[in-house]
Design a protein around this motif. Sequence first.
Motif, short mmCIF file in Angstrom:
data_model
loop_
_atom_site.label_atom_id
_atom_site.label_comp_id
_atom_site.label_asym_id
_atom_site.label_seq_id
_atom_site.Cartn_x
_atom_site.Cartn_y
_atom_site.Cartn_z
N VAL A 158 0.90 -1.20 -0.09
CA VAL A 158 -0.08 0.03 0.04
C VAL A 158 0.77 1.41 -0.03
O VAL A 158 0.59 2.22 -0.68
N ASP A 159 2.14 1.22 0.86
CA ASP A 159 2.77 2.55 0.97
C ASP A 159 3.34 2.77 -0.28
O ASP A 159 3.58 3.93 -0.66
N GLU A 160 4.14 1.68 -0.96
CA GLU A 160 4.69 1.92 -2.15
C GLU A 160 3.78 2.32 -3.35
O GLU A 160 4.01 3.11 -4.16
N ALA A 161 2.77 1.65 -3.34
CA ALA A 161 1.54 2.02 -4.21
C ALA A 161 1.19 3.71 -4.19
O ALA A 161 1.12 4.33 -5.43
N LEU A 162 0.79 4.13 -3.00
CA LEU A 162 0.60 5.54 -2.78
C LEU A 162 1.47 6.35 -3.27
O LEU A 162 1.18 7.38 -3.78
N GLU A 163 2.72 6.27 -2.88
CA GLU A 163 4.04 6.88 -3.54
C GLU A 163 4.13 6.94 -4.95
O GLU A 163 4.18 8.31 -5.52
N VAL A 164 4.05 5.91 -5.56
CA VAL A 164 3.95 5.84 -6.86
C VAL A 164 2.75 6.76 -7.60
O VAL A 164 3.09 7.50 -8.49
N LEU A 165 1.54 6.44 -6.92
CA LEU A 165 0.32 7.17 -7.51
C LEU A 165 0.64 8.63 -7.49
O LEU A 165 0.48 9.39 -8.14
N ARG A 166 1.21 9.28 -6.10
CA ARG A 166 1.24 10.42 -5.68
C ARG A 166 2.27 11.25 -6.83
O ARG A 166 2.14 12.20 -7.60
N SER A 167 3.24 10.35 -7.21
CA SER A 167 4.29 11.10 -8.02
C SER A 167 3.99 11.14 -9.55
O SER A 167 4.15 12.03 -10.20
N ILE A 168 3.25 9.98 -9.95
CA ILE A 168 2.53 10.36 -11.25
C ILE A 168 1.65 11.17 -11.54
O ILE A 168 1.70 11.91 -12.72
N LEU A 169 0.82 11.16 -10.42
CA LEU A 169 -0.42 12.32 -10.60
C LEU A 169 0.19 13.70 -10.62
O LEU A 169 -0.23 14.47 -11.42
N ALA A 170 1.16 13.84 -9.91
CA ALA A 170 2.07 15.19 -9.86
C ALA A 170 2.41 15.57 -11.20
O ALA A 170 2.42 16.59 -11.52
N ALA A 171 3.13 14.49 -11.62
CA ALA A 171 3.91 14.88 -13.05
C ALA A 171 3.03 15.03 -14.13
O ALA A 171 3.34 16.03 -14.78
N LYS A 172 1.86 14.42 -13.95
CA LYS A 172 0.78 14.58 -15.16
C LYS A 172 0.19 15.78 -15.07
O LYS A 172 -0.21 16.37 -15.96
#
Length: 86
Positions: free
Chosen positions: A8-22
């Motif tokens: 969960v923690d890994e997935a949330l970090e990936v999601l946050r960074s991708i959404l911010a970049a997009k």
Amino acid sequence: MDLHGLHVDEALEVLRSILAAKRKGRPSRNQRPYLTVITGRGNHSRRGVARLRPSIMDYLQRNNFRFTETHPGILRVMLKVNSRPT
């Protein structure tokens, strides 16, 4: 973006960074206004209780992203954030 199989923690970090970049980048003509996120349904989770899908959905709701579940375990997240109601 395929997040299933991550903690969960890994997935949330990936999601946050991708959404911010997009959201930071300028949209091109070819860029879709949404991001497809695969969370899985939780079939392989301990005791069959999904943890990733509800955590991702909670994060999106708390951060005012519109999303729909197009298929079980697959979310379509709109890249434009909803404005907060007053």
